[in-house]
Design an enzyme around this catalytic site. Structure first.
Site, mmCIF file in Angstrom:
data_model
loop_
_atom_site.group_PDB
_atom_site.id
_atom_site.type_symbol
_atom_site.label_atom_id
_atom_site.label_comp_id
_atom_site.label_asym_id
_atom_site.label_seq_id
_atom_site.Cartn_x
_atom_site.Cartn_y
_atom_site.Cartn_z
ATOM 1 N N GLY A 215 0.807 -1.203 0.000
ATOM 2 C CA GLY A 215 0.000 0.000 0.000
ATOM 3 C C GLY A 215 0.844 1.257 0.000
ATOM 4 O O GLY A 215 0.291 2.363 0.039
ATOM 5 N N ASP A 216 2.158 1.104 -0.023
ATOM 6 C CA ASP A 216 3.067 2.256 -0.028
ATOM 7 C C ASP A 216 4.264 1.870 -0.888
ATOM 8 O O ASP A 216 4.193 0.932 -1.677
ATOM 9 C CB ASP A 216 3.458 2.630 1.415
ATOM 10 C CG ASP A 216 3.725 4.116 1.585
ATOM 11 O OD1 ASP A 216 4.380 4.697 0.693
ATOM 12 O OD2 ASP A 216 3.293 4.694 2.593
ATOM 13 N N ASP A 217 5.378 2.585 -0.741
ATOM 14 C CA ASP A 217 6.542 2.302 -1.581
ATOM 15 C C ASP A 217 7.047 0.883 -1.346
ATOM 16 O O ASP A 217 7.168 0.438 -0.204
ATOM 17 C CB ASP A 217 7.656 3.295 -1.262
ATOM 18 C CG ASP A 217 7.220 4.741 -1.469
ATOM 19 O OD1 ASP A 217 6.543 5.022 -2.470
ATOM 20 O OD2 ASP A 217 7.562 5.585 -0.609
ATOM 21 N N SER A 248 2.324 -1.599 -6.699
ATOM 22 C CA SER A 248 1.873 -0.591 -5.729
ATOM 23 C C SER A 248 1.183 0.543 -6.482
ATOM 24 O O SER A 248 1.831 1.526 -6.856
ATOM 25 C CB SER A 248 3.050 -0.059 -4.900
ATOM 26 O OG SER A 248 2.577 0.828 -3.908
#
Length: 427
Positions: A215-217, A248
């Site tokens: 959900g992020d880098d 992502s």
């Protein structure tokens, strides 16, 4: 990385693998017991098949935590099983809340020669409990990470499946001589701050052969936040990221920053793949960060369904607090990209430096981008940057003029950690 002379099984210390019984005490007792062998060939703790519920526990030096196939370590949802730590010196505050932070599920500090590995066993952080509290703004302390190793050297994390971390998954910080290899890291693409691997103020690190859905880098390279990171002054350097596959949709395959106030330099990125990901190798910084991102070398990316191929942001949002120095301007220079193919792209590039502090020395060569049917008229949006391009389609912005026949550099030497040979150990 040495094989171990002594071994024990988690069940030797009263652990119960039913997914319901707390094994925090068993993990702590086992590791304390095995730590006595540190000077006599080290020790390995074997986690057998089963579901082993536990709160946070600390590792020791000359030690291997080994998860057999079918072994699942489950992060407890009882907050009393998570010790509270002070904020990190280079951050000056917690990420979720200003004060302290929960210890990570697997934690270690001031260690030498520590290995977390297995036959693709699983560590499950049971993140939804923490994500729910975070989204409701109920966190008074910063959420725990899954694995955090501090002030340590000779670290290996490999051949595991990591799922649903409360926040960041793997966070080596103030450490050196690190191998992260063969990890499968999985979190819902809408989960908050579930970065895959965050090398933070670390030297001589290799991240290789990992598959990350986040959900992020997928990888976030960091070195501290504003005045706190400037004061600590520990860069991330001599970093190799190779053969990564990332998904992502709302973040980057690899982000450099935004907390980069100790500096980021000598980063090699090669032969990576991003699918349905917002951007590829992104630079994130802001006024107040200070320090630098320099000597970045990227080659051999395959990108499919991207919002941006190239993205640099000089105004990336929040400062740690009001005490940042508005004169602390980051220096972004020596950024090299080559040999990239990208398909189904919305924008080729969004490159925004800082007024009176341009990002310079950008080189992009041998890049071929196929834009999507949503093709925007302005494919390259550039401000406050300078550099050159060669053999790039679509045509770049005027701030990156064509230098025909020019190949952007990529170092011929190796990051030292890439010369380390791993042993196969039996027990």
């Amino acid at each position: 990385m040495d094989c171990r002379k002594h071994s024990a099984v988690l069940t030797d210390f009263g652990a119960v693998g039913d997914g319901k019984t707390s094994n925090t005490k068993a993990f702590k007792t086992a590791i304390t017991n095995l730590s006595q062998h540190a000077k006599d060939g080290g020790a390995i703790l074997i986690v057998p098949p089963g579901k082993w519920l536990t709160g946070s526990f600390n590792l020791t030096s000359h030690f291997t935590l080994f998860l057999q196939k079918g072994a699942v370590i489950l992060g407890s949802q009882d907050e009393s099983e998570w010790p509270v730590l002070s904020v990190l010196p280079s951050y000056g505050r917690g990420r979720d809340a200003p004060d302290g932070r929960f210890s990570s599920l697997i934690f270690g500090t001031n260690l030498t020669d520590v290995i977390i590995t297995g036959n693709n066993g699983t560590i499950d952080g049971q993140g939804p409990y923490w994500w729910g509290k975070f989204k409701k703004n109920e966190m008074t302390l910063t959420r725990p990470y899954m694995i955090e190793i501090m002030y340590s050297t000779q670290i290996q994390i490999s051949n595991l499946t990591l799922v649903n971390s409360p926040s960041w998954f793997v966070h080596p910080i103030y450490s050196s001589n690190i191998i992260i290899q063969g990890l499968t890291i999985l979190a819902p693409v809408d989960s908050p701050n579930t970065d895959g691997v965050n090398p933070d103020s670390c030297t001589n690190t290799k991240i290789e052969d990992c598959y990350i859905v986040s959900g992020d880098d997928c990888i976030a390279v960091k070195s501290g936040w504003d005045q706190y990171g400037i004061k600590v002054g520990m860069p991330t350097q001599k970093l190799l990221i190779r053969k990564l596959t990332c998904i992502s949709p709302d973040s980057a395959m690899i982000a450099l920053g935004s907390e980069m106030s100790g500096g980021i330099k000598d980063v090699r990125v090669e032969d990576n793949t991003a699918i349905n990901t917002q951007s590829a190798v992104r630079i994130k910084t802001a006024v107040g960060r200070g320090a630098y991102v320099k000597d970045i070398f990227v080659k051999g990316m395959t990108l499919k369904t991207m919002k941006y191929v190239f993205w640099m942001s000089g105004a990336y949002g929040s400062n740690a607090d009001s005490g940042f120095d508005p004169k602390a301007l980051p220096k972004i220079t020596g950024i090299n990209y080559r040999d990239i193919t990208a398909d189904n792209v919305t924008y080729s590039a969004k490159l925004d430096g800082i007024t009176n502090d341009p990002f310079i020395g950008i080189c992009i060569s041998n890049v071929h981008i196929k834009v999507s049917e949503e093709n925007k008229k302005l494919q390259w949006n550039c401000t406050d940057i300078a550099g050159v391009t060669s053999n790039v389609t679509p045509q770049p912005c005027s701030l990156l003029p064509e230098k025909k026949g020019h190949d952007c550099p990529y170092p011929k030497d190796k990051v030292p950690i890439d010369n380390v040979m791993l042993k196969t150990c039996s027990f």
